[in-house]
Write a protein that holds these residues in place. Structure first.
Motif, PDB file in Angstrom:
ATOM      1  N   PRO A 127     -30.046 -43.264 -25.268  1.00 42.12           N
ATOM      2  CA  PRO A 127     -31.046 -42.211 -24.747  1.00 42.12           C
ATOM      3  C   PRO A 127     -32.392 -42.953 -24.655  1.00 42.12           C
ATOM      4  O   PRO A 127     -33.393 -42.299 -24.166  1.00 42.12           O
ATOM      5  CB  PRO A 127     -31.051 -41.617 -26.180  1.00 42.12           C
ATOM      6  N   ASP A 128     -32.445 -44.417 -24.673  1.00 43.04           N
ATOM      7  CA  ASP A 128     -33.829 -45.107 -24.229  1.00 43.04           C
ATOM      8  C   ASP A 128     -33.561 -45.469 -22.891  1.00 43.04           C
ATOM      9  O   ASP A 128     -34.346 -46.217 -22.232  1.00 43.04           O
ATOM     10  CB  ASP A 128     -34.015 -46.274 -25.075  1.00 43.04           C
ATOM     11  N   GLY A 129     -32.429 -45.450 -22.316  1.00 41.99           N
ATOM     12  CA  GLY A 129     -32.387 -45.645 -20.874  1.00 41.99           C
ATOM     13  C   GLY A 129     -31.672 -47.223 -20.572  1.00 41.99           C
ATOM     14  O   GLY A 129     -32.011 -47.846 -19.453  1.00 41.99           O
ATOM     15  N   VAL A 130     -30.870 -47.628 -21.698  1.00 44.61           N
ATOM     16  CA  VAL A 130     -30.692 -49.052 -21.812  1.00 44.61           C
ATOM     17  C   VAL A 130     -29.155 -48.742 -21.705  1.00 44.61           C
ATOM     18  O   VAL A 130     -28.515 -48.139 -22.343  1.00 44.61           O
ATOM     19  CB  VAL A 130     -31.120 -49.526 -23.073  1.00 44.61           C
ATOM     20  N   ILE A 131     -28.640 -49.808 -20.865  1.00 39.79           N
ATOM     21  CA  ILE A 131     -27.037 -49.874 -20.716  1.00 39.79           C
ATOM     22  C   ILE A 131     -26.387 -50.414 -21.707  1.00 39.79           C
ATOM     23  O   ILE A 131     -26.690 -51.473 -22.236  1.00 39.79           O
ATOM     24  CB  ILE A 131     -26.896 -50.550 -19.460  1.00 39.79           C
ATOM     25  N   GLN A 132     -25.366 -49.582 -22.430  1.00 39.11           N
ATOM     26  CA  GLN A 132     -24.576 -50.124 -23.724  1.00 39.11           C
ATOM     27  C   GLN A 132     -23.359 -50.644 -23.349  1.00 39.11           C
ATOM     28  O   GLN A 132     -22.798 -51.399 -24.168  1.00 39.11           O
ATOM     29  CB  GLN A 132     -24.750 -49.114 -24.590  1.00 39.11           C
ATOM     30  N   ALA A 133     -22.676 -50.200 -22.212  1.00 38.06           N
ATOM     31  CA  ALA A 133     -21.322 -50.641 -21.710  1.00 38.06           C
ATOM     32  C   ALA A 133     -21.131 -50.537 -20.337  1.00 38.06           C
ATOM     33  O   ALA A 133     -21.556 -49.837 -19.842  1.00 38.06           O
ATOM     34  CB  ALA A 133     -20.400 -49.548 -22.345  1.00 38.06           C
ATOM     35  N   VAL A 134     -20.490 -51.377 -19.656  1.00 39.57           N
ATOM     36  CA  VAL A 134     -20.066 -51.542 -18.349  1.00 39.57           C
ATOM     37  C   VAL A 134     -18.589 -51.825 -18.157  1.00 39.57           C
ATOM     38  O   VAL A 134     -17.999 -52.793 -18.727  1.00 39.57           O
ATOM     39  CB  VAL A 134     -21.026 -52.715 -17.628  1.00 39.57           C
ATOM     40  N   GLU A 135     -18.047 -51.062 -17.121  1.00 37.17           N
ATOM     41  CA  GLU A 135     -16.622 -51.283 -16.647  1.00 37.17           C
ATOM     42  C   GLU A 135     -16.783 -51.528 -15.369  1.00 37.17           C
ATOM     43  O   GLU A 135     -17.017 -50.422 -14.466  1.00 37.17           O
ATOM     44  CB  GLU A 135     -15.813 -50.269 -17.244  1.00 37.17           C
ATOM     45  N   ILE A 136     -16.109 -52.483 -14.655  1.00 31.89           N
ATOM     46  CA  ILE A 136     -15.948 -52.542 -13.151  1.00 31.89           C
ATOM     47  C   ILE A 136     -14.558 -52.550 -12.990  1.00 31.89           C
ATOM     48  O   ILE A 136     -13.824 -53.692 -13.330  1.00 31.89           O
ATOM     49  CB  ILE A 136     -16.856 -53.603 -12.710  1.00 31.89           C
ATOM     50  N   ASN A 137     -14.045 -51.889 -12.035  1.00 32.98           N
ATOM     51  CA  ASN A 137     -12.637 -51.905 -11.498  1.00 32.98           C
ATOM     52  C   ASN A 137     -12.579 -52.172  -9.951  1.00 32.98           C
ATOM     53  O   ASN A 137     -13.506 -51.881  -9.201  1.00 32.98           O
ATOM     54  CB  ASN A 137     -11.801 -50.751 -11.836  1.00 32.98           C
ATOM     55  N   ALA A 138     -11.618 -53.026  -9.691  1.00 31.94           N
ATOM     56  CA  ALA A 138     -11.351 -53.271  -8.013  1.00 31.94           C
ATOM     57  C   ALA A 138     -10.906 -51.696  -7.525  1.00 31.94           C
ATOM     58  O   ALA A 138     -10.647 -50.871  -7.976  1.00 31.94           O
ATOM     59  CB  ALA A 138     -10.385 -54.198  -8.066  1.00 31.94           C
ATOM     60  N   GLY A 139     -11.124 -51.670  -6.144  1.00 33.14           N
ATOM     61  CA  GLY A 139     -11.158 -50.673  -5.401  1.00 33.14           C
ATOM     62  C   GLY A 139      -9.787 -49.549  -5.622  1.00 33.14           C
ATOM     63  O   GLY A 139      -9.726 -48.362  -5.394  1.00 33.14           O
ATOM     64  N   GLY A 140      -8.588 -50.406  -5.670  1.00 27.07           N
ATOM     65  CA  GLY A 140      -7.468 -49.730  -5.987  1.00 27.07           C
ATOM     66  C   GLY A 140      -6.766 -49.171  -7.212  1.00 27.07           C
ATOM     67  O   GLY A 140      -5.987 -48.861  -7.590  1.00 27.07           O
ATOM     68  N   ILE A 141      -7.885 -49.595  -8.267  1.00 24.75           N
ATOM     69  CA  ILE A 141      -7.472 -49.215  -9.492  1.00 24.75           C
ATOM     70  C   ILE A 141      -8.489 -48.211 -10.118  1.00 24.75           C
ATOM     71  O   ILE A 141      -9.581 -48.383 -10.456  1.00 24.75           O
ATOM     72  CB  ILE A 141      -7.765 -50.503 -10.596  1.00 24.75           C
ATOM     73  N   GLY A 142      -7.733 -47.044 -10.203  1.00 24.58           N
ATOM     74  CA  GLY A 142      -8.635 -45.749 -10.773  1.00 24.58           C
ATOM     75  C   GLY A 142      -8.977 -45.944 -12.289  1.00 24.58           C
ATOM     76  O   GLY A 142      -8.078 -46.565 -13.104  1.00 24.58           O
ATOM     77  N   ARG A 143      -9.741 -45.010 -12.765  1.00 27.69           N
ATOM     78  CA  ARG A 143     -10.290 -45.264 -14.152  1.00 27.69           C
ATOM     79  C   ARG A 143      -9.652 -44.018 -14.948  1.00 27.69           C
ATOM     80  O   ARG A 143      -9.305 -42.978 -14.496  1.00 27.69           O
ATOM     81  CB  ARG A 143     -11.503 -45.239 -14.158  1.00 27.69           C
ATOM     82  N   ASP A 144      -9.478 -44.064 -16.093  1.00 32.85           N
ATOM     83  CA  ASP A 144      -9.050 -43.090 -17.088  1.00 32.85           C
ATOM     84  C   ASP A 144     -10.641 -42.564 -17.813  1.00 32.85           C
ATOM     85  O   ASP A 144     -10.840 -43.202 -18.668  1.00 32.85           O
ATOM     86  CB  ASP A 144      -8.069 -43.360 -18.119  1.00 32.85           C
ATOM     87  N   ALA A 145     -10.821 -41.388 -17.577  1.00 25.50           N
ATOM     88  CA  ALA A 145     -12.130 -40.941 -18.194  1.00 25.50           C
ATOM     89  C   ALA A 145     -11.944 -40.540 -19.865  1.00 25.50           C
ATOM     90  O   ALA A 145     -12.930 -40.501 -20.383  1.00 25.50           O
ATOM     91  CB  ALA A 145     -12.591 -39.636 -17.374  1.00 25.50           C
ATOM     92  N   SER A 146     -10.631 -40.452 -20.024  1.00 27.47           N
ATOM     93  CA  SER A 146     -10.449 -40.277 -21.837  1.00 27.47           C
ATOM     94  C   SER A 146     -11.075 -41.154 -22.502  1.00 27.47           C
ATOM     95  O   SER A 146     -11.416 -40.976 -23.577  1.00 27.47           O
ATOM     96  CB  SER A 146      -9.213 -39.538 -21.894  1.00 27.47           C
ATOM     97  N   THR A 147     -11.010 -42.418 -22.098  1.00 22.03           N
ATOM     98  CA  THR A 147     -11.477 -43.786 -22.693  1.00 22.03           C
ATOM     99  C   THR A 147     -12.788 -43.430 -22.940  1.00 22.03           C
ATOM    100  O   THR A 147     -13.572 -44.001 -24.068  1.00 22.03           O
ATOM    101  CB  THR A 147     -11.040 -45.138 -22.200  1.00 22.03           C
TER     102      THR A 147
END
Length: 187
Positions: A127-147
């Motif tokens: 809520p302060d506008g500060v980044i707390q977590a980052v995940e970067i995936n290669a273009g061919g790897i989709g993410r799972d939003a449930s995580t």
């Protein structure tokens, strides 16, 4: 260089949300938890599966006080056209930000300069506008939003309980740790 613990840099952009064009800035990320999900491009293949999956988690995330934003280097007009023509994307009710100037993608360090598109990057912002977590995936790897649900719950718990941390696979209501000299070498 890591963006963890850094405040989101200033930007202004046009977005598409629920049939309307809206302006969005870094100020939208303050006062609530936010998830910002970068993806390469509209009218592609992995991207709609990820955005639909994120929509499927949207109600749960909103119940946790989280707003969701997707971002690509397409314009807000392209987001609307995709929303209007794709059954999958037509389900989306969260904000779809256009970044044709690449300012936001550069701010979050996900721009693939030679291609003019963003990496698959997911950012949790407090809520302060500060980044707390980052995940970067290669273009061919989709993410799972449930995580994202458990990551948000852990981030909220840590923020609300200074001095405690959440171990691997932590679930809401589970045991946390209080780092101290007594724990060194005992875990």
């Amino acid at each position: 260089m890591s963006l963890i613990g850094k405040e989101v840099q200033p930007f202004k952009a046009q977005a598409f949300k629920n049939g309307e064009f809206v302006e969005v800035s870094e100020q939208n990320f303050k006062g609530q938890w936010s998830i910002v999900c970068f993806y390469p491009a509209d009218f592609t293949f992995v991207c709609p599966t990820e955005l639909e999956d994120l929509q499927n988690q949207y109600e749960t995330l909103k119940q946790l006080g989280v707003e969701v934003y997707s971002v690509s280097t397409d314009t807000h007009f392209v987001h609307k056209a995709w929303h209007d023509t794709s059954e999958t994307i037509g389900k989306i009710t969260y904000t779809m930000i256009g970044d044709p100037s690449h300012v936001i993608s550069r701010n979050f360090d996900v721009l693939i300069e030679e291609d003019g598109v963003a990496d698959r990057g997911t950012f949790i912002i407090d809520p302060d506008g500060v980044i707390q977590a980052v995940e970067i995936n290669a273009g061919g790897i989709g993410r799972d939003a449930s995580t994202l649900v458990n990551k948000i719950k852990a981030a909220q718990y840590v923020r609300n309980n200074p001095g405690e941390v959440c171990p691997a696979k932590w679930q809401e209501g589970g045991e946390t740790l209080k780092p101290s000299l007594d724990l060194v070498g005992k875990i």
